[in-house]
Design an enzyme around this catalytic site. Structure first.
Site, PDB file in Angstrom:
ATOM      1  N   TYR A  48      13.749   1.894  -7.832  1.00  0.00           N
ATOM      2  CA  TYR A  48      14.068   0.110  -8.420  1.00  0.00           C
ATOM      3  C   TYR A  48      15.704   0.395  -9.199  1.00  0.00           C
ATOM      4  O   TYR A  48      15.951  -1.146  -9.631  1.00  0.00           O
ATOM      5  CB  TYR A  48      13.831  -0.974  -8.159  1.00  0.00           C
TER       6      TYR A  48
ATOM      7  N   TYR B 255       6.407  -9.583   0.523  1.00  0.00           N
ATOM      8  CA  TYR B 255       6.233  -8.167   0.400  1.00  0.00           C
ATOM      9  C   TYR B 255       5.171  -6.733   0.447  1.00  0.00           C
ATOM     10  O   TYR B 255       4.255  -7.907   0.362  1.00  0.00           O
ATOM     11  CB  TYR B 255       7.126  -7.682  -1.182  1.00  0.00           C
TER      12      TYR B 255
ATOM     13  N   ASP C  19      -3.184  -9.185   2.891  1.00  0.00           N
ATOM     14  CA  ASP C  19      -2.672  -7.567   1.936  1.00  0.00           C
ATOM     15  C   ASP C  19      -2.770  -8.152   0.682  1.00  0.00           C
ATOM     16  O   ASP C  19      -2.148  -8.982  -0.257  1.00  0.00           O
ATOM     17  CB  ASP C  19      -1.013  -7.988   2.203  1.00  0.00           C
TER      18      ASP C  19
ATOM     19  N   LYS D 102      -3.576  -1.245  -5.874  1.00  0.00           N
ATOM     20  CA  LYS D 102      -2.766  -2.019  -6.613  1.00  0.00           C
ATOM     21  C   LYS D 102      -4.763  -1.080  -8.513  1.00  0.00           C
ATOM     22  O   LYS D 102      -4.929  -0.206  -8.446  1.00  0.00           O
ATOM     23  CB  LYS D 102      -2.623  -2.619  -7.344  1.00  0.00           C
TER      24      LYS D 102
HETATM   25  C1  LIG Z   1       2.066  -3.252  -4.470  1.00  0.00           C
HETATM   26  C2  LIG Z   1       1.870  -3.932  -2.573  1.00  0.00           C
HETATM   27  C3  LIG Z   1       2.139  -2.975  -2.059  1.00  0.00           C
HETATM   28  C4  LIG Z   1       2.244  -1.723  -2.401  1.00  0.00           C
HETATM   29  O1  LIG Z   1       1.725  -1.012  -2.476  1.00  0.00           O
HETATM   30  P1  LIG Z   1       1.660   0.551  -3.138  1.00  0.00           P
HETATM   31  O2  LIG Z   1       0.855   1.100  -3.811  1.00  0.00           O
HETATM   32  O3  LIG Z   1       3.354   0.197  -3.824  1.00  0.00           O
HETATM   33  O4  LIG Z   1       2.473   1.399  -1.610  1.00  0.00           O
HETATM   34  C5  LIG Z   1       1.657  -3.556  -0.333  1.00  0.00           C
HETATM   35  N1  LIG Z   1       1.468  -4.889  -0.757  1.00  0.00           N
HETATM   36  C6  LIG Z   1       1.477  -6.117  -2.231  1.00  0.00           C
HETATM   37  C7  LIG Z   1       1.285  -7.234  -1.701  1.00  0.00           C
HETATM   38  C8  LIG Z   1       1.698  -5.649  -3.130  1.00  0.00           C
HETATM   39  O5  LIG Z   1       1.884  -5.862  -4.459  1.00  0.00           O
END
Ligand SMILES: *Cc1c(COP(=O)(O)O)cnc(C)c1O
Length: 404
Positions: A6, A133, A223, A250
């Site tokens: 970024y 996102y 998600d 994460k």
């Molecule tokens: C960070 C994130 C992702 C992507 O995860 P990566 O391990 O960086 O590929 C997907 N969804 C959400 C809500 C996120 O915060």
């Protein structure tokens, strides 16, 4: 030469070089910094945690990795058993992958193929949220809604397979009325939309979404890559409203190694369980179920459970609310707090220019983006350390008066 994320490489200032990390602290050669970002929200137990280190070291003595194609091992079995018993409802079927983006891709593929396997081939559309996102791979960019990250997609024009709605019940009902027979899933970051600017919304929206998904036979996907493991003040938002597919990433490994899980409920799993080989889920990341990642993830979940992390997170929220009480400034649009997340949204991004360096001088690592200044600290943070982060934010606005 490293190509940083970024960043316009031409104008990027040198990143801080970290030489050691312990607890909530990052160390550069000459400064000790509280990490208010938790390395992109993942390091919930802090750095160099002795139990997490041991878990990896023990596994390393056996082996670091074997593939899951035709092979299995204790670390991945124990982690999937743990998640099965720990996650709500019948979210029992774990598909592992190496990153959150890939895990979301897997969820979208599952949702699409679930209906293909049933012969409902018209269900090719995904309902998603404005400001969503879900990652940086191509399909996750498409269902995301953030031009600041994904403007490159403009090259393709608007996708016919995704509809974005705001977090308003009326818009939700309209979208279901209009598209229900073509939708395979509704995917959301529940309660807290992270990279879209720490946008927060209420659980009633998710409850209504669950009803509509049931009514029209659409899969609900959470998600929880960012929201999972306590960040919203709930263990998982899935504890409040049960999705059909849950995505974790994460904090899954306590921030030690990239790993993620797409967890399906029984209904979704059974949509693939069949005599027909073409009904299988055709996916298999090379490093899925990595033994080091699984062993550290298992220990991370155990710590979370045994050391009552939910009460740590409630304390973080209480201290944050107390410290931010009555704090305003003409440059601030809104202060938002939820669980272990606080966000100051400013009217104009220029009001945050120079903040990172300012915070560095005060012993805090921060990484504001666009008009959002936020903190999502490791849950082990002590009260005075949390106050130091919040004081730094407040001092910034006190030090640099309007117009300067
Ligand atoms: C960070 C994130 C992702 C992507 O995860 P990566 O391990 O960086 O590929 C997907 N969804 C959400 C809500 C996120 O915060």
């Amino acid at each position: 030469m490293i190509w940083y994320p970024y960043q316009q490489m031409k104008t990027m200032k040198d990143p801080y070089k970290i030489v050691d990390a312990q607890g909530v602290y990052l160390y550069t050669q000459d400064q000790k910094l509280i990490d208010s970002v938790s390395s992109w929200w993942s390091v919930i137990h802090g750095y160099k945690h002795p139990d997490l280190n041991h878990a990896i070291e023990d596994q390393l003595k056996k082996f670091a990795h074997v593939m899951l194609g035709g092979l299995t091992h204790e670390a991945v079995q124990k982690l999937s058993d743990k998640l099965k018993s720990w996650l709500p409802g019948d979210l029992d079927y774990c598909f592992f992958s190496d990153s959150g983006s890939v895990a979301v891709e897997v969820a979208l593929k599952m949702a699409l193929q679930y209906y293909m396997n049933r012969g409902e081939t018209q269900r090719t559309m995904v309902l998603a949220l404005e400001r969503a996102y879900h990652g940086d791979t191509f399909k996750t960019m498409e269902i995301g809604d953030d031009e600041d990250y994904h403007f490159v997609l403009k090259a393709y024009g608007k996708s016919k397979n995704v509809v974005h709605i705001p977090t308003e019940i009326e818009a939700l009902e309209d979208a279901f009325l209009k598209y229900h027979d073509r939708l395979n899933c509704f995917i959301v970051e529940p309660l807290l939309q992270g990279a879209g600017g720490m946008q927060m919304y209420g659980v009633s929206f998710l409850e209504r979404a669950r009803e509509l998904c049931d009514e029209y036979g659409v899969l609900l996907v959470f998600d929880e890559v960012a929201t999972g493991f306590g960040r919203t003040g709930n263990r998982f938002v899935a504890d409040l409203v049960l999705p059909d597919i849950l995505v974790l990433g994460k904090a899954l490994t306590g921030g030690y190694i990239g790993h993620a899980a797409t967890v399906a409920n029984r209904k979704v799993y059974e949509g693939f369980y069949d005599d027909d080989p073409s009904h299988a889920l055709m996916h298999g990341p090379t490093f899925m179920g990595n033994a080091l990642a699984c062993s550290v993830a298992l220990k991370s979940v155990e710590l979370f459970e045994e050391q009552d992390y939910m009460s740590k997170i409630r304390r973080i929220e209480a201290v944050t609310r107390r410290e931010m009480e009555g704090f305003t400034d003409p440059r601030i649009k809104e202060v938002r707090i939820m669980g272990g997340c606080v966000c100051i949204e400013v009217n104009d991004p220029s009001a945050l220019k120079g903040y990172q360096q300012f915070a560095y001088g005060r012993g805090v690592f921060s990484r504001p983006f666009l008009s959002y200044l936020y903190a999502m600290a490791p849950y082990i943070i002590k009260e005075d350390e949390l106050v130091q982060i919040l004081d730094t934010m407040k001092e910034w606005f006190a030090t640099y008066r309007c117009g300067e």
